[in-house]
Motif scaffolding. Structure first.
Motif, PDB file in Angstrom:
ATOM      1  N   THR A  13      40.121  22.838  40.704  1.00  0.00           N
ATOM      2  CA  THR A  13      40.562  21.449  40.807  1.00  0.00           C
ATOM      3  C   THR A  13      40.135  20.844  42.147  1.00  0.00           C
ATOM      4  N   ASP A  14      40.133  21.658  43.191  1.00  0.00           N
ATOM      5  CA  ASP A  14      39.658  21.195  44.499  1.00  0.00           C
ATOM      6  C   ASP A  14      38.172  20.842  44.437  1.00  0.00           C
ATOM      7  N   ARG A  42      31.197  29.775  38.685  1.00  0.00           N
ATOM      8  CA  ARG A  42      31.113  29.425  37.279  1.00  0.00           C
ATOM      9  C   ARG A  42      30.323  30.490  36.538  1.00  0.00           C
ATOM     10  N   ASP A  43      30.458  30.511  35.207  1.00  0.00           N
ATOM     11  CA  ASP A  43      29.729  31.509  34.426  1.00  0.00           C
ATOM     12  C   ASP A  43      28.266  31.098  34.292  1.00  0.00           C
ATOM     13  N   ALA A  44      27.495  31.919  33.617  1.00  0.00           N
ATOM     14  CA  ALA A  44      26.055  31.710  33.550  1.00  0.00           C
ATOM     15  C   ALA A  44      25.675  30.412  32.855  1.00  0.00           C
ATOM     16  N   THR A  45      26.520  29.911  31.977  1.00  0.00           N
ATOM     17  CA  THR A  45      26.215  28.675  31.253  1.00  0.00           C
ATOM     18  C   THR A  45      26.657  27.449  32.037  1.00  0.00           C
ATOM     19  N   HIS A  46      27.374  27.665  33.151  1.00  0.00           N
ATOM     20  CA  HIS A  46      27.890  26.585  33.990  1.00  0.00           C
ATOM     21  C   HIS A  46      28.865  25.681  33.225  1.00  0.00           C
ATOM     22  N   GLN A  47      29.456  26.228  32.197  1.00  0.00           N
ATOM     23  CA  GLN A  47      30.418  25.445  31.426  1.00  0.00           C
ATOM     24  C   GLN A  47      31.850  25.790  31.791  1.00  0.00           C
ATOM     25  N   ARG A  48      32.076  27.023  32.205  1.00  0.00           N
ATOM     26  CA  ARG A  48      33.434  27.451  32.528  1.00  0.00           C
ATOM     27  C   ARG A  48      33.437  28.171  33.863  1.00  0.00           C
ATOM     28  N   TRP A  49      34.596  28.134  34.511  1.00  0.00           N
ATOM     29  CA  TRP A  49      34.752  28.894  35.756  1.00  0.00           C
ATOM     30  C   TRP A  49      35.251  30.288  35.408  1.00  0.00           C
ATOM     31  N   GLN A  50      34.841  31.248  36.196  1.00  0.00           N
ATOM     32  CA  GLN A  50      35.228  32.632  35.934  1.00  0.00           C
ATOM     33  C   GLN A  50      36.681  32.898  36.286  1.00  0.00           C
ATOM     34  N   ALA A  51      37.256  32.044  37.127  1.00  0.00           N
ATOM     35  CA  ALA A  51      38.664  32.209  37.507  1.00  0.00           C
ATOM     36  C   ALA A  51      39.288  30.838  37.644  1.00  0.00           C
ATOM     37  N   HIS A  53      41.512  29.868  39.707  1.00  0.00           N
ATOM     38  CA  HIS A  53      41.793  29.522  41.100  1.00  0.00           C
ATOM     39  C   HIS A  53      41.243  30.604  42.009  1.00  0.00           C
ATOM     40  N   ALA A  54      41.258  30.321  43.276  1.00  0.00           N
ATOM     41  CA  ALA A  54      40.783  31.320  44.230  1.00  0.00           C
ATOM     42  C   ALA A  54      41.842  31.591  45.283  1.00  0.00           C
ATOM     43  N   GLY A  55      42.312  30.533  45.932  1.00  0.00           N
ATOM     44  CA  GLY A  55      43.258  30.713  47.021  1.00  0.00           C
ATOM     45  C   GLY A  55      42.517  30.817  48.339  1.00  0.00           C
ATOM     46  N   LYS A 179      46.534  20.997  35.541  1.00  0.00           N
ATOM     47  CA  LYS A 179      45.891  21.727  36.640  1.00  0.00           C
ATOM     48  C   LYS A 179      44.606  22.369  36.110  1.00  0.00           C
ATOM     49  N   GLU A 180      43.621  21.532  35.815  1.00  0.00           N
ATOM     50  CA  GLU A 180      42.338  22.043  35.355  1.00  0.00           C
ATOM     51  C   GLU A 180      41.226  21.092  35.766  1.00  0.00           C
ATOM     52  N   HIS A 181      40.002  21.583  35.720  1.00  0.00           N
ATOM     53  CA  HIS A 181      38.847  20.892  36.273  1.00  0.00           C
ATOM     54  C   HIS A 181      38.679  19.475  35.749  1.00  0.00           C
TER      55      HIS A 181
END
Length: 220
Positions: A13-14, A42-51, A53-55, A179-181
């Motif tokens: 989200t940041d 992001r994953d290889a397709t750049h469509q989804r994030w792998q996590a 959040h990070a912190g 709380k999502e992109h």
């Protein structure tokens, strides 16, 4: 011409908010910007994030890894984001309150940046030979979005409990906040407009400092 920005942020989200802010910062330039999220990945397709959040701890961990040098080789600028609410953590231990009130946010933000530089390594950062811009949102990045929607000064200038304030205000406007992109990209998209960003900056000193840091890094 395209200028590229690598983002190391606490969460997806940041990244959404910072992408809009960067477009607002440089909206008066002839060149375009391209934002490349590095952390979270992001994953290889750049469509989804792998996590989801990070912190802040993972942000610093990734900045202390070879990922920082890799990002610098592929981008023109590095942006490192932290919410200042991490200052109270024992591993940071920076006071934000003093004598019953909040310290000047420029002061503790600088102390947080100095702490990050110490942990990452000043020599490493200098060796990148690329501008490194710190985005310190006081105390969370939702505080940068509040001025767009808030009608009361107390909310526009808020630095505490910003996520709940924003959710309440958006609910009254029948705008759903998740709380999502995509949701954060939508609710912060007005910050991509330079005039709106300038107005928001009058209520948020930390947003104004980030704007100034970006312009200085680009030699503007």
């Amino acid at each position: 011409m395209i200028k590229t920005f690598a983002l190391f942020t606490e969460g997806v989200t940041d990244q959404s908010v910072l992408t809009n802010v960067l477009h607002g910062v440089f909206g008066d330039q002839e060149w375009q910007i391209q934002v490349n999220p590095v952390q979270p990945m992001r994953d290889a397709t750049h469509q989804r994030w792998q996590a989801p959040h990070a912190g802040w701890e993972l942000v610093l961990e990734k900045c202390c890894s070879e990922l920082l040098e890799t990002a610098a080789e592929a981008n023109d600028f590095i942006v490192i984001h932290l919410d200042s609410d991490c200052c109270s953590h024992t591993n940071i231990n920076i006071r934000v309150d003093e004598d019953g009130g909040q310290r000047d946010c420029a002061q503790f933000s600088k102390e947080l940046i100095d702490t990050c530089i110490e942990k990452i390594g000043a020599n490493r950062l200098e060796a990148l030979n690329k501008p490194v811009i710190f985005a310190i949102s006081v105390h969370t990045i939702e505080c940068w979005i509040l001025p767009i929607y808030a009608e009361r000064d107390v909310d526009r200038k808020a630095t505490l409990n910003c996520e709940n304030r924003l959710r309440r205000i958006l609910s009254h406007k029948r705008i759903r906040m998740q709380k999502e992109h995509r949701a954060y990209s939508n609710i912060s998209r007005e910050l991509a407009r330079p005039q709106v960003l300038q107005t928001a900056m009058t209520h948020s000193p930390s947003l104004s400092r980030f704007h100034a840091s970006c312009r200085a890094a680009a030699g503007l």
